[in-house]
Design a protein around this motif. Structure first.
Motif, short mmCIF file in Angstrom:
data_model
loop_
_atom_site.label_atom_id
_atom_site.label_comp_id
_atom_site.label_asym_id
_atom_site.label_seq_id
_atom_site.Cartn_x
_atom_site.Cartn_y
_atom_site.Cartn_z
N ALA A 186 0.86 -1.19 0.00
CA ALA A 186 0.00 0.00 0.00
C ALA A 186 0.89 1.24 0.00
O ALA A 186 1.92 1.28 0.68
N ALA A 187 0.48 2.25 -0.76
CA ALA A 187 1.30 3.46 -0.91
C ALA A 187 0.44 4.70 -0.84
O ALA A 187 -0.77 4.66 -1.12
N ILE A 188 1.07 5.82 -0.47
CA ILE A 188 0.37 7.10 -0.44
C ILE A 188 1.27 8.18 -1.00
O ILE A 188 2.50 8.13 -0.83
N THR A 189 0.68 9.15 -1.69
CA THR A 189 1.40 10.35 -2.09
C THR A 189 0.91 11.50 -1.22
O THR A 189 -0.30 11.61 -0.96
N LEU A 190 1.83 12.34 -0.76
CA LEU A 190 1.46 13.44 0.13
C LEU A 190 0.71 14.55 -0.60
O LEU A 190 0.07 15.39 0.04
N SER A 191 0.82 14.59 -1.92
CA SER A 191 0.02 15.45 -2.81
C SER A 191 0.35 16.93 -2.80
O SER A 191 0.48 17.56 -3.84
N ASP A 192 0.49 17.55 -1.61
CA ASP A 192 0.61 19.00 -1.57
C ASP A 192 1.05 19.42 -0.17
O ASP A 192 0.59 18.82 0.80
N PRO A 193 1.93 20.43 -0.04
CA PRO A 193 2.31 20.87 1.30
C PRO A 193 1.12 21.28 2.16
O PRO A 193 1.12 21.10 3.38
N PHE A 194 0.07 21.79 1.52
CA PHE A 194 -1.14 22.18 2.24
C PHE A 194 -1.77 20.95 2.90
O PHE A 194 -2.20 21.00 4.06
N CYS A 195 -1.81 19.84 2.16
CA CYS A 195 -2.32 18.59 2.73
C CYS A 195 -1.46 18.14 3.90
O CYS A 195 -1.97 17.70 4.93
N VAL A 196 -0.14 18.24 3.73
CA VAL A 196 0.78 17.81 4.78
C VAL A 196 0.56 18.62 6.05
O VAL A 196 0.50 18.07 7.16
N ASN A 197 0.43 19.93 5.91
CA ASN A 197 0.27 20.78 7.08
C ASN A 197 -1.04 20.50 7.81
O ASN A 197 -1.12 20.65 9.03
N ARG A 198 -2.05 20.08 7.07
CA ARG A 198 -3.34 19.77 7.70
C ARG A 198 -3.34 18.40 8.37
O ARG A 198 -3.97 18.20 9.39
N PHE A 199 -2.64 17.45 7.75
CA PHE A 199 -2.77 16.06 8.20
C PHE A 199 -1.43 15.42 8.59
O PHE A 199 -1.27 14.21 8.52
N ARG A 200 -0.46 16.24 9.01
CA ARG A 200 0.89 15.74 9.28
C ARG A 200 0.88 14.54 10.22
O ARG A 200 1.47 13.49 9.92
N ASP A 201 0.23 14.67 11.35
CA ASP A 201 0.25 13.59 12.34
C ASP A 201 -0.37 12.32 11.78
O ASP A 201 0.11 11.21 12.04
N GLU A 202 -1.45 12.49 11.03
CA GLU A 202 -2.12 11.32 10.46
C GLU A 202 -1.27 10.66 9.38
O GLU A 202 -1.20 9.42 9.31
N PHE A 203 -0.62 11.46 8.55
CA PHE A 203 0.26 10.90 7.52
C PHE A 203 1.42 10.14 8.17
O PHE A 203 1.79 9.05 7.73
N LEU A 204 2.02 10.74 9.20
CA LEU A 204 3.12 10.07 9.89
C LEU A 204 2.64 8.76 10.53
O LEU A 204 3.34 7.74 10.49
N ASP A 205 1.43 8.77 11.07
CA ASP A 205 0.90 7.55 11.68
C ASP A 205 0.67 6.46 10.63
O ASP A 205 0.91 5.28 10.91
N LEU A 206 0.23 6.85 9.42
CA LEU A 206 0.05 5.87 8.35
C LEU A 206 1.36 5.15 8.04
O LEU A 206 1.37 3.95 7.76
N LEU A 207 2.47 5.89 8.09
CA LEU A 207 3.78 5.30 7.81
C LEU A 207 4.28 4.50 9.00
O LEU A 207 4.71 3.35 8.86
N ARG A 208 4.22 5.09 10.17
CA ARG A 208 4.80 4.45 11.36
C ARG A 208 4.02 3.22 11.80
O ARG A 208 4.58 2.30 12.41
N SER A 209 2.72 3.20 11.49
CA SER A 209 1.90 2.02 11.81
C SER A 209 1.99 0.96 10.71
O SER A 209 1.39 -0.10 10.83
#
Length: 334
Positions: A186-209
């Motif tokens: 399974a893979a994800i693209t961060l898409s946009d810095p705006f998305c990253v700033n809104r969902f940073r913790d969730e994106f990191l959790d997707l990777l770390r989990s």
């Protein structure tokens, strides 16, 4: 493990791009901020759509759908999961994406919002004023995630743009679960810095989990994810969090980080960058296709960079040349 039916299955916003050339007074009379992307509601969308010239061009779009179309152009088997409504725009979207060689079977929304569309108004000076209605895109649910379909894809890939509606989040987590159940990635693209700033913790959790095995980003997105201005620090951090990280660096090419190793390749030369739209989407096409076909990281990076170079050499976010033929002329395996 059974052989994969699909090299890549992508999940994202199903948006029809509608392009039309207009005069300056159209922008003025509709009180639009020229050169800006406006998020609009359904009534406004219908109003602008009705006013657009009859010779407007339409193409099925959205970041993840563009990636799927690129995989198909490389000769791969691609599928897309995304929501459109049962309306004129939705019917066009489905048919157009299938004509691009992508398997698209997501059930249409029967009641509720209309199909997503991005109305792109091009003035004589070449400026693009975008008016985007997400509509039915946000109605993707867990019910649209089918185990047999996900389980038959070597890699399932989601766009960060979709990481907003709670139902869509649950849908992707379910897709990742099905992928792992069938020993797929399974893979994800961060898409946009705006998305990253809104969902940073969730994106990191997707990777770390380890919900997501692979992550795609450009340099700014990666630095935003780790809240650093130092690319080296960001690379060191993502190496700890993701099995594979693919980072695009514009004119400097791209890098992959895997198993503690950093691999870089240069960009392919382009005479003139006509339109950078879709560069990241098509890089993902090549890189994912390479991984799905068990290529080395270097080979996959080269396919990604070549695919990106083709799409930025002309207007539009889809390849105009057959990417498989283009890769063969450059001596790349496909």
């Amino acid at each position: 493990m059974a052989e994969a039916k699909y090299d890549v299955l992508t999940i994202g916003n199903a948006i029809t791009d509608i392009l039309a050339r207009v005069e300056e007074d159209f922008i003025t009379s509709e009180k639009l901020d020229k050169g800006i992307m406006h998020l609009i509601e359904g009534e406004r969308s219908e109003h602008l759509y009705a006013l657009m010239p009859e010779d407007k061009q339409q193409i099925s779009g959205g970041s993840a759908a563009n990636t799927a179309a690129g995989v198909a152009s490389l000769g791969g088997n691609a599928a897309f999961v995304g929501k459109v409504a049962e309306d004129e725009v939705g019917e066009f979207y489905a048919n157009d994406l299938r004509e691009a060689g992508v398997d698209y079977t997501t059930r249409m929304l029967e009641h509720g919002a209309g199909s997503g569309r991005s109305m792109i108004l091009i003035t004589p000076d070449g400026e693009r004023t975008m008016n985007t209605y997400l509509g039915a895109c946000h109605d993707l649910t867990e019910a649209d995630i089918l185990e047999d379909q996900i389980g038959s894809a070597a890699i399932t890939f989601m766009e960060g743009y979709l990481w907003d509606p709670p139902e869509a989040k649950r849908a992707f987590v379910k897709a990742a679960h099905f992928a792992h159940k069938h020993e797929r990635a399974a893979a994800i693209t961060l898409s946009d810095p705006f998305c990253v700033n809104r969902f940073r913790d969730e994106f990191l959790d997707l990777l770390r989990s380890q919900t997501c095995d692979y992550v795609f980003a450009n340099v700014e997105e990666l630095k935003a994810l780790y809240q650093t201005d130092n690319l080296h620090d960001a690379v060191q951090a993502v190496a700890q969090d993701a099995e594979v990280a693919a980072i695009t660096m514009g004119a400097d090419g791209a890098m992959a980080i895997a198993n503690g190793e950093v691999i870089t390749v240069p960009a392919f030369k382009v005479d003139k960058v006509e339109d950078a739209t879709g560069a990241g989407d098509l890089f993902a096409s090549g890189f994912l296709f390479g991984l799905a076909r068990n290529q080395t990281m270097e080979e996959a990076l080269k396919l990604g960079c070549l695919s990106a170079s083709e799409v930025i050499s002309h207007v539009g976010a889809r390849p105009l040349k057959n990417l498989r033929a283009l890769a063969l002329t450059h001596g790349l395996a496909v």
